[in-house]
Design a protein around this motif. Sequence first.
Motif, short mmCIF file in Angstrom:
data_model
loop_
_atom_site.label_atom_id
_atom_site.label_comp_id
_atom_site.label_asym_id
_atom_site.label_seq_id
_atom_site.Cartn_x
_atom_site.Cartn_y
_atom_site.Cartn_z
N ARG A 182 0.83 -1.21 0.00
CA ARG A 182 0.00 0.00 0.00
C ARG A 182 0.86 1.25 0.00
NH1 ARG A 182 -3.24 -2.95 4.13
NH2 ARG A 182 -5.09 -3.76 3.09
N GLN A 183 1.91 1.26 0.82
CA GLN A 183 2.80 2.42 0.88
C GLN A 183 3.43 2.69 -0.49
OE1 GLN A 183 5.39 1.14 4.04
NE2 GLN A 183 4.32 2.34 5.58
N LYS A 184 3.83 1.62 -1.18
CA LYS A 184 4.44 1.77 -2.50
C LYS A 184 3.46 2.34 -3.50
CE LYS A 184 7.02 -0.85 -5.99
NZ LYS A 184 7.58 -2.18 -6.35
N ALA A 185 2.20 1.86 -3.47
CA ALA A 185 1.18 2.36 -4.40
C ALA A 185 0.86 3.82 -4.13
CB ALA A 185 -0.07 1.50 -4.30
N MET B 234 -5.81 7.52 4.11
CA MET B 234 -7.03 7.53 4.92
C MET B 234 -8.18 7.01 4.06
SD MET B 234 -8.73 10.68 7.06
CE MET B 234 -9.25 11.65 5.64
N ARG B 235 -8.84 5.97 4.54
CA ARG B 235 -9.87 5.27 3.78
C ARG B 235 -11.20 5.33 4.51
NH1 ARG B 235 -9.19 -1.22 3.43
NH2 ARG B 235 -9.44 -1.00 5.68
N VAL B 236 -12.29 5.33 3.75
CA VAL B 236 -13.63 5.32 4.35
C VAL B 236 -14.16 3.90 4.39
CG1 VAL B 236 -14.88 5.72 2.18
CG2 VAL B 236 -15.90 6.44 4.33
N GLU B 237 -14.83 3.55 5.47
CA GLU B 237 -15.45 2.24 5.63
C GLU B 237 -16.91 2.32 5.19
OE1 GLU B 237 -14.70 1.68 9.78
OE2 GLU B 237 -12.79 0.67 9.41
N ASP C 81 -10.35 4.81 8.54
CA ASP C 81 -9.18 4.14 9.09
C ASP C 81 -7.99 4.38 8.18
OD1 ASP C 81 -9.25 2.37 6.93
OD2 ASP C 81 -10.29 0.80 8.04
N THR C 82 -6.85 3.79 8.53
CA THR C 82 -5.63 3.99 7.74
C THR C 82 -5.30 2.76 6.91
OG1 THR C 82 -4.28 3.24 9.61
CG2 THR C 82 -4.64 5.61 9.38
N GLY C 83 -6.30 1.98 6.52
CA GLY C 83 -6.05 0.78 5.72
C GLY C 83 -6.11 1.03 4.24
N GLY C 84 -6.08 2.28 3.83
CA GLY C 84 -6.33 2.62 2.44
C GLY C 84 -5.13 2.48 1.53
N ALA D 81 -4.46 5.73 18.27
CA ALA D 81 -3.67 4.51 18.36
C ALA D 81 -4.38 3.34 17.70
CB ALA D 81 -3.38 4.18 19.82
N ALA D 82 -5.71 3.42 17.59
CA ALA D 82 -6.50 2.37 16.94
C ALA D 82 -6.65 2.61 15.44
CB ALA D 82 -7.88 2.27 17.60
N ASP D 83 -5.88 3.56 14.89
CA ASP D 83 -5.91 3.91 13.47
C ASP D 83 -7.27 4.43 13.03
OD1 ASP D 83 -3.26 3.47 12.85
OD2 ASP D 83 -3.55 1.35 12.43
N ARG D 84 -7.96 5.12 13.92
CA ARG D 84 -9.17 5.85 13.58
C ARG D 84 -8.82 7.34 13.56
NH1 ARG D 84 -13.36 2.59 11.94
NH2 ARG D 84 -14.91 3.95 12.88
N PHE D 85 -9.80 8.19 13.30
CA PHE D 85 -9.53 9.63 13.24
C PHE D 85 -10.53 10.38 14.11
CE2 PHE D 85 -7.52 7.93 9.51
CZ PHE D 85 -6.35 8.68 9.41
#
Length: 320
Positions: A17-20, A52-55, A61-64, A165-169
Amino acid sequence: DFPLFPRQSALKRVGLRQKAVSALNALYLPMLMPGGPARAVVLECRSVGVSMRVEPDGGLDTGGCVGHKATWHAQCVAETKEGNKVLVLSNGSLRGAFLAPDRVFPGVPVEVGARGSGGLECYFEAVPHWHRRFRCCGELRRRGFSAYGVALRHVQTGCFLERTAADRFRLTEPLPQEDEQSAEIFLFRYQPRFDEAWKTDGQYSGRRRWICDREQNFYAFEEFLEHVNAKSMKVRPFGETGIIAAKILWAASFEEDASDDTKAMVARLAKAMHTKRPYSRSDSNSATYSFSEMLAWVESRCLCSEGMTELETVARKFLS
């Protein structure tokens, strides 16, 4: 957003993900003007290097990576007296959903999601990293990274957007200017795959015929885009799809009243698009770029030659 394979470790998935994300060009924020078009961006969280991604429920969260869920349309609505941009950010996967706190209540940490309606509660000021001391910037420098980016300050409350810390905003209360402020630092990265600024851009108006089309018909850019999407077309040899593919076909097309010289020039350009070219002949860097890569760079940095559009600027470089 990104294919997850069972045998991949969580660390490897984050690395992909970081590379993309890092492959996208940074957007030149001063190009966003009040009343101007919105631009599609991926918001890289500098503290973790992913977006930053929307669920589905509108949470963040930061899974984007770089897909629809992580793409935001940044619209400038005003400028502060310091020249900072005031933005509204709508998400690419939830149409009509804007970045906003769940409720407006200063002094209390409030979770932020993509649930706003576009009103004043959705206004965020992009505060450059040099305007005050940010804790995230200090951590980046200690790790040997650049601290470049902006913090997002909620205009109504004055609170800053931070990653938990839970990767929320959530929003966190502003501290005195001399104190180190807790806030996430974002890098706005241009996402050409989902950018819709073409809808108000004059260079995509009128009707054209693709130089390689055997038919004699002329089409609007919207029809080019519909055709590309309907056929799931990939432009050879680099495999561009969607809006990017439609822009390439449009650049290699001519208008109904085009002269023979113009048609010959378009034919040369279509052939040159099968190669990669350096951005500048005087550049000592030997890197070369496809037409779409160079166009994305010019669009993200507002690098048009004087009196030329983005397409014309890139076309001139490929024809020279």
